[in-house]
Every structure is written in C-alpha cells, then in structure tokens.
Design an enzyme around this catalytic site. Sequence first.
Site, PDB file in Angstrom:
ATOM      1  N   PRO A  77       6.743  54.910 -10.104  1.00 45.51           N
ATOM      2  CG  PRO A  77       6.426  52.622  -9.748  1.00 45.51           C
ATOM      3  CD  PRO A  77       5.844  53.962  -9.423  1.00 45.51           C
ATOM      4  CB  SER A 106      11.721  52.370 -11.547  1.00 46.75           C
ATOM      5  OG  SER A 106      11.748  51.226 -12.381  1.00 46.75           O
ATOM      6  CD  GLN A 128       8.915  48.571  -9.801  1.00 47.02           C
ATOM      7  OE1 GLN A 128       9.966  49.053 -10.208  1.00 47.02           O
ATOM      8  NE2 GLN A 128       8.503  47.360 -10.163  1.00 47.02           N
ATOM      9  CE1 TYR A 130       7.574  45.134 -12.949  1.00 45.17           C
ATOM     10  CE2 TYR A 130       9.693  46.256 -12.817  1.00 45.17           C
ATOM     11  CZ  TYR A 130       8.393  46.201 -13.268  1.00 45.17           C
ATOM     12  OH  TYR A 130       7.898  47.216 -14.049  1.00 45.17           O
ATOM     13  CB  THR A 156       5.165  45.989 -10.018  1.00 42.49           C
ATOM     14  OG1 THR A 156       5.499  47.345  -9.698  1.00 42.49           O
ATOM     15  CG2 THR A 156       4.414  45.964 -11.339  1.00 42.49           C
ATOM     16  CE  LYS A 228       2.914  51.358 -10.470  1.00 39.66           C
ATOM     17  NZ  LYS A 228       2.808  50.581 -11.724  1.00 39.66           N
ATOM     18  CG  HIS A 252       2.687  48.679 -15.772  1.00 43.85           C
ATOM     19  ND1 HIS A 252       3.159  47.972 -14.697  1.00 43.85           N
ATOM     20  CD2 HIS A 252       3.794  49.080 -16.446  1.00 43.85           C
ATOM     21  CE1 HIS A 252       4.477  47.927 -14.727  1.00 43.85           C
ATOM     22  NE2 HIS A 252       4.885  48.609 -15.787  1.00 43.85           N
TER      23      HIS A 252
END
Length: 426
Positions: A77, A106, A128, A130, A156, A228, A252
């Site tokens: 991503p 992403s 991906q 957050y 993530t 991740k 990252h």
Amino acid sequence: MAMVCLTDFEEYAKEHLSKATWDYYAAGADECCTRDDNLLAYKRIRLRPRVLRDVSVSDTRTTLQGTEMSFPIGIAPTAFHCLAWQEGEIATARATEALNTCYITSTYSTCSVEEIVAAAPNGYRWFQLYMYRDRKLSEQLVHRVEALGYKALVFTVDVPYTGKRRNDIRNQFRLPPHLKVKNFEGVFQQETSVPEEYGIPANTLDPSISWKDIYWLQSITHLPIIVKGILTKEDAELAVEHGVQGIIVSNHGGRQLDGGPASIDALVEIVDVVAGRIEIYVDGGIRTGSDVLKALALGAKCVFIGRPAVWGLAYKGEEGVREVLQILNDEFRLSMALAGNLTSATTALTLQGTMSRGTKPSDLHCYPFTVFSHLFDTVFLLQWLYFVFYPPGQAGMIAVQAGSAADYLAWAADITPGIPQDLQFS
C-alpha cells in the site's frame, strides 16, 4: 533507454518527478537509518548455490489466503499514485490484474476504491486500513471495500502518529489542488480551517489504537485481517492470539520509527514464533529477484514492493508497473535456478530444526534454526563470541534439500545482525 533493473526505474523517476514528489516517495523518518538499512540488510545475506541439478522447469506460483498468484511479489500500500502518473492507482490495479498478483490498495489513494474496482474488476486486491478517532470513518471504509469484493483488510498498526519526514516538512508537502484522497471525498469539507496532513485534517489518526481494535474489526467484517507493521516476536504472538489471518513484517519503508530493525532482519524471529500458524509476508528494501529469494528462504510467503511500483508508474504508468513486476519475477526465477532447485518434493533442514514436506509453497511451513537468537537479544558478549567461533560463511548456516522450484518457502536461516548469512542448498 532499456530498463534492465529496478535501479533504472528509480533513476528515471528521480529525474522526471518534481522535487517535492520525489522527496515524498523517497522519504524516511529522521536520519533515514532504517530506510537505508532495509536495503543493506539484504546485502548481508549470502546464498550458497548447488550445481548440476536439473532446473529446466521452474514454478513461481504461490497462494495468498488460499488464492493462487502467478508469483510471490505483490504491490504494497503506497499513497498518492496520481502524483507519479495521471491514472494513478487505476494503472497499478490494471497492471497487477494482468499479471495475476496482489495489489494492496492504500486508504490514501488518489483514486477511489470504486474507481479501482471498475478499472480492474478481476484483480486480486486487499485494502489497507488505518484506525481513525472517528471509528465511523474506518467502519464505512470496511463496509465499502467488502461490498466491492476486496479479499482482505490490511490493518496498519505502526502509525499512531506520523513519523517525522524532514524533507516533507522542508518542502511543506501538500497534494496539488487537483488531487484528493478520493476515499474521503466530501467527508472533511467543513474542516477547512484545520491544518492538513497528507491530504486529510491533522490528528485524524487515533493514537489510542490497541489490540482490542482487532476484535472490533472482527465484529464488523468477515474479511481476513492482515496486520501490517509487526517487527517483534512478542507482537507476532499477540497477533496470532488475537485471531488475525496474516502478518506483514514491515517498518513502513523506514518512514516511521528510525532506528528500528530492517524488515528482513525482523522476519526470522517472527517466522520462528508463528511456526506456520498463519501466513507471513514482508516488505521493505526488495530491489532484486535474489532479494525475493532471500525473503522467501527466510520464511515469507510473499513480498510486497512499494517505491519500485511508483517508479514504474512514473516511467510508463500501467506498462511501467508491469515491467517492474516482470523484471523482479524474471530475476527471481533465475536466482532460484542458479541456487540449484530440484524437482524433489522433500525439503529438509539438516541442522537442528524440523522437516517440512510438500509439493507447492502453500503446503510448506518454515521453522528457522535460532538456537542462539534469544541470547543475542540481551547479551552482546555472546554475539561476539559467536562471531569468533563461527565466522562469516559458517554462522547459522542451514543446509537445505530444496524441493520443486516452487518450494522456496521452506529455506531458512538464523540472522545474526551484522554477520553475512549463508543459505546453503544441498
């Protein structure tokens, strides 16, 4: 200009992208030590090839979460693909669809998840994610991608705060007016007075994320959850205990904590503690086919590339991404053959370890030989003594009876920081 290796794409992108865009993609945190070590760590690993073995037939196929891929190289991503090429993530999605490999989309895409699916409807994609202070933002994204047919969530976990990327600060990096984080289009329109951070209002990410958020995700989706950003065996064990389906060993791209381990160095202890219970992948620093071979030899099921995909976009969009992936796969296939693969389906670790048998990568499990690794964590003196009595070329060597050309997953070796590591095929 003929593109021969990934470095050629890197040089082209650096020459043709704007300084701010290049700096954004290239950035590491603080002094970029971890970013740079991601590359150097692969150079510390050595391969010991065997010869006079029939390597006339090779097979790079593998499976991810039960789905067959043409080769074990996917796209990590990465944000803002439209900075590199007008079609952005649409071009990336088409390239991975054409080559039958995985694209992790992403959250910070400059094309929406709907646009990506419409452009490459048969592609294999993960999303991906957050975690945001407003959980509804995360939940809405999860429901959107699940309805669109994405096959997994990549959560993530190493960004409670954004790392300090000095050049982005110096350049006052912002998306140009014609580009947006399309997955949040219209969401933050009433927050124009709030400072922006990478396309959305600052302080949107939730620094209170914890292991309980894994359970929350499981309560709102049936998709497999891949974590991740794991770099230690302790967190890997917790991830397994919390019921995730996979781990991406990742720092990252060196953009978060500077001074942490290279991803490939962290991989070994994670593979050891997970012991085949879930799939393990790795990203960060992969630039050649032999890097892919080394990562898979140490227990990764698949590798993911980030910056090289963007370099490919900057070169020729979809065609450029396809070229990057094809070059890596060709180099990987060649490295496998030159390392001395057989057609046997038996893989044996001849030092203290376990034996794995299988006919394809998805059947295999890898248990690295890590007799000394726990002592290395706390006693530097023992590491020095190990170096004295087991110099480079011998330290941690594992002789491997390779199986079919696809049995690369079962090769393993113990990593000792700073000591060249031998992977012997016998």
